[in-house]
Design a protein around this motif. Sequence first.
Motif, PDB file in Angstrom:
ATOM      1  N   ALA A   1      -8.424  -4.709  19.286  1.00  0.00           N
ATOM      2  CA  ALA A   1      -7.080  -4.866  19.862  1.00  0.00           C
ATOM      3  C   ALA A   1      -6.191  -5.682  18.915  1.00  0.00           C
ATOM      4  CB  ALA A   1      -7.181  -5.562  21.214  1.00  0.00           C
ATOM      5  N   GLU A   2      -6.781  -6.674  18.238  1.00  0.00           N
ATOM      6  CA  GLU A   2      -6.002  -7.521  17.313  1.00  0.00           C
ATOM      7  C   GLU A   2      -5.500  -6.694  16.140  1.00  0.00           C
ATOM      8  OE1 GLU A   2      -9.141  -8.259  18.278  1.00  0.00           O
ATOM      9  OE2 GLU A   2      -8.730  -9.852  19.723  1.00  0.00           O
ATOM     10  N   ALA A   3      -6.356  -5.804  15.640  1.00  0.00           N
ATOM     11  CA  ALA A   3      -5.924  -4.952  14.524  1.00  0.00           C
ATOM     12  C   ALA A   3      -4.782  -4.049  14.973  1.00  0.00           C
ATOM     13  CB  ALA A   3      -7.106  -4.118  14.017  1.00  0.00           C
ATOM     14  N   LEU A   4      -4.905  -3.493  16.190  1.00  0.00           N
ATOM     15  CA  LEU A   4      -3.853  -2.590  16.671  1.00  0.00           C
ATOM     16  C   LEU A   4      -2.507  -3.302  16.802  1.00  0.00           C
ATOM     17  CD1 LEU A   4      -5.859  -0.486  19.257  1.00  0.00           C
ATOM     18  CD2 LEU A   4      -4.709   0.404  17.224  1.00  0.00           C
TER      19      LEU A   4
ATOM     20  N   PHE B   1       0.874  -1.170   0.000  1.00  0.00           N
ATOM     21  CA  PHE B   1       0.000   0.000   0.000  1.00  0.00           C
ATOM     22  C   PHE B   1       0.907   1.214   0.000  1.00  0.00           C
ATOM     23  CE2 PHE B   1      -2.330   3.424   2.150  1.00  0.00           C
ATOM     24  CZ  PHE B   1      -3.551   3.392   1.494  1.00  0.00           C
ATOM     25  N   TRP B   2       0.624   2.153  -0.886  1.00  0.00           N
ATOM     26  CA  TRP B   2       1.421   3.382  -0.989  1.00  0.00           C
ATOM     27  C   TRP B   2       2.915   3.062  -1.145  1.00  0.00           C
ATOM     28  CZ3 TRP B   2      -0.879   7.833  -2.029  1.00  0.00           C
ATOM     29  CH2 TRP B   2      -0.116   9.004  -2.006  1.00  0.00           C
ATOM     30  N   GLY B   3       3.202   1.975  -1.843  1.00  0.00           N
ATOM     31  CA  GLY B   3       4.597   1.611  -2.092  1.00  0.00           C
ATOM     32  C   GLY B   3       5.290   1.018  -0.876  1.00  0.00           C
ATOM     33  N   LEU B   4       4.533   0.780   0.210  1.00  0.00           N
ATOM     34  CA  LEU B   4       5.127   0.218   1.428  1.00  0.00           C
ATOM     35  C   LEU B   4       4.576  -1.193   1.634  1.00  0.00           C
ATOM     36  CD1 LEU B   4       4.489   3.355   3.711  1.00  0.00           C
ATOM     37  CD2 LEU B   4       6.657   2.741   2.611  1.00  0.00           C
ATOM     38  N   ASP B   5       5.392  -2.039   2.273  1.00  0.00           N
ATOM     39  CA  ASP B   5       4.961  -3.421   2.495  1.00  0.00           C
ATOM     40  C   ASP B   5       4.277  -3.532   3.862  1.00  0.00           C
ATOM     41  OD1 ASP B   5       4.807  -6.249   2.170  1.00  0.00           O
ATOM     42  OD2 ASP B   5       6.493  -6.410   3.564  1.00  0.00           O
ATOM     43  N   PHE B   6       3.016  -3.972   3.859  1.00  0.00           N
ATOM     44  CA  PHE B   6       2.270  -4.141   5.110  1.00  0.00           C
ATOM     45  C   PHE B   6       2.023  -5.609   5.406  1.00  0.00           C
ATOM     46  CE2 PHE B   6       1.529   0.220   4.125  1.00  0.00           C
ATOM     47  CZ  PHE B   6       1.452   0.822   5.377  1.00  0.00           C
ATOM     48  N   VAL B   7       2.235  -5.964   6.677  1.00  0.00           N
ATOM     49  CA  VAL B   7       1.858  -7.290   7.150  1.00  0.00           C
ATOM     50  C   VAL B   7       0.345  -7.263   7.379  1.00  0.00           C
ATOM     51  CG1 VAL B   7       1.960  -8.736   9.207  1.00  0.00           C
ATOM     52  CG2 VAL B   7       4.069  -7.852   8.222  1.00  0.00           C
ATOM     53  N   VAL B   8      -0.333  -8.317   6.925  1.00  0.00           N
ATOM     54  CA  VAL B   8      -1.782  -8.400   7.183  1.00  0.00           C
ATOM     55  C   VAL B   8      -2.121  -9.778   7.737  1.00  0.00           C
ATOM     56  CG1 VAL B   8      -2.500  -6.709   5.435  1.00  0.00           C
ATOM     57  CG2 VAL B   8      -2.285  -9.112   4.773  1.00  0.00           C
ATOM     58  N   SER B   9      -3.230  -9.819   8.477  1.00  0.00           N
ATOM     59  CA  SER B   9      -3.753 -11.089   8.976  1.00  0.00           C
ATOM     60  C   SER B   9      -5.268 -10.976   8.892  1.00  0.00           C
ATOM     61  CB  SER B   9      -3.329 -11.311  10.432  1.00  0.00           C
ATOM     62  OG  SER B   9      -4.222 -10.605  11.280  1.00  0.00           O
ATOM     63  N   PRO B  10      -5.989 -12.077   9.123  1.00  0.00           N
ATOM     64  CA  PRO B  10      -7.455 -11.979   9.078  1.00  0.00           C
ATOM     65  C   PRO B  10      -8.037 -11.037  10.128  1.00  0.00           C
ATOM     66  CG  PRO B  10      -6.760 -14.256   8.816  1.00  0.00           C
ATOM     67  CD  PRO B  10      -5.532 -13.480   9.215  1.00  0.00           C
ATOM     68  N   ALA B  11      -7.198 -10.461  11.007  1.00  0.00           N
ATOM     69  CA  ALA B  11      -7.697  -9.477  11.981  1.00  0.00           C
ATOM     70  C   ALA B  11      -7.859  -8.096  11.362  1.00  0.00           C
ATOM     71  CB  ALA B  11      -6.742  -9.386  13.166  1.00  0.00           C
TER      72      ALA B  11
END
Length: 303
Positions: free
Chosen positions: A146-149, A79-89
């Motif tokens: 809290a999981e998203a944070l 996203f926006w040229g940056l690598d983001f870690v994602v999970s189902p949260a």
Amino acid sequence: MQLKQALASAVERLDAADVGSPRMNAEVLLLFVIGADRAYLYAHPERELTSEEAARYEEVLAQRATGMPSQYITGHQEFWGLDFVVSPAVLIPRPETEHLVEAVLELARGVQRPKLVDVGTGSGCIALALAHELPDAEVYAVDLSAEALEIARANAARLQLDKRVRFLQCNVLDPVWEKTPDVIPSEDFSPSRGTCCSEFRDFDFVVSNPPYVAFSEADKVQKSVREFEPTMAVFAGLHGIDVIVPLVEQAHLALKPGGWLALEMGYSMREEVVNLLSPTMWEDIRVVPDLQGIPRVVAARKQ
Ligand SMILES: C[S@@+](CC[C@H](N)C(=O)[O-])C[C@H]1O[C@@H](n2cnc3c(N)ncnc32)[C@H](O)[C@@H]1O
């Protein structure tokens, strides 16, 4: 089995399972399993998969065939040229949300040390993209989950922006009310830095991609979104405005006069959202379309 053979049979399998863009998905998952990039795949199509790689590929293809988004399998999204870690949260960051980042950057031109808050930060993509682009900004990011944070904090650390962004678990912008009972201060909000309530004032920007899908329209949402992305990140009550309504109200308290509220909205929400922005409280209302011409971002200035 060679890489090119494994790829060809994976494309057939995903196609048969009705997965959209089967070739792209088969390729992304193969590259994830072998830990290589596309150039490697095209340079070494005859390279044999090890038995561990073959078993792992089998496993991730089976997951993808259930409809699970490939980003939840690989754990990453750009996203926006940056690598983001994602999970189902967390919601998987969408390219159209970059319009919101662009709109805020445009409005922030010339603002010294802008103070901003991202409401419903999820993976942290908006707050962290803005922190990355605005090195002198004071950035806050809140979410009810809290999981998203946890994911957002991990992304901040990976992007070396953790000293720049302060995270808080709360409902919309509740810290603007005094003595809010359900505010759970994070370790970032120590009493020595003042209370949450006094810090949650005088923002130059309140930014948000809130949940905005109506439960009554759940059948219009892609099956993979409905089944795999967090319900609270997607849906907001029967009519889709259960988060936007308090957000508009609280943003007015949280902003300094002349500060901007900028939010992403659903494809058919323009009128409804603009009607919430009372002309006695808000001015200079702007609606920004996405690349398909769909009204996507609304921005309004506090009077
Ligand atoms: C559409 S997602 C956006 C995530 C991220 N900002 C993005 O653009 O990808 C909405 C986010 O709002 C959070 N959320 C839902 N209801 C909320 C509430 N009442 N207060 C604060 N955050 C909320 C969800 O947990 C989710 O992370």
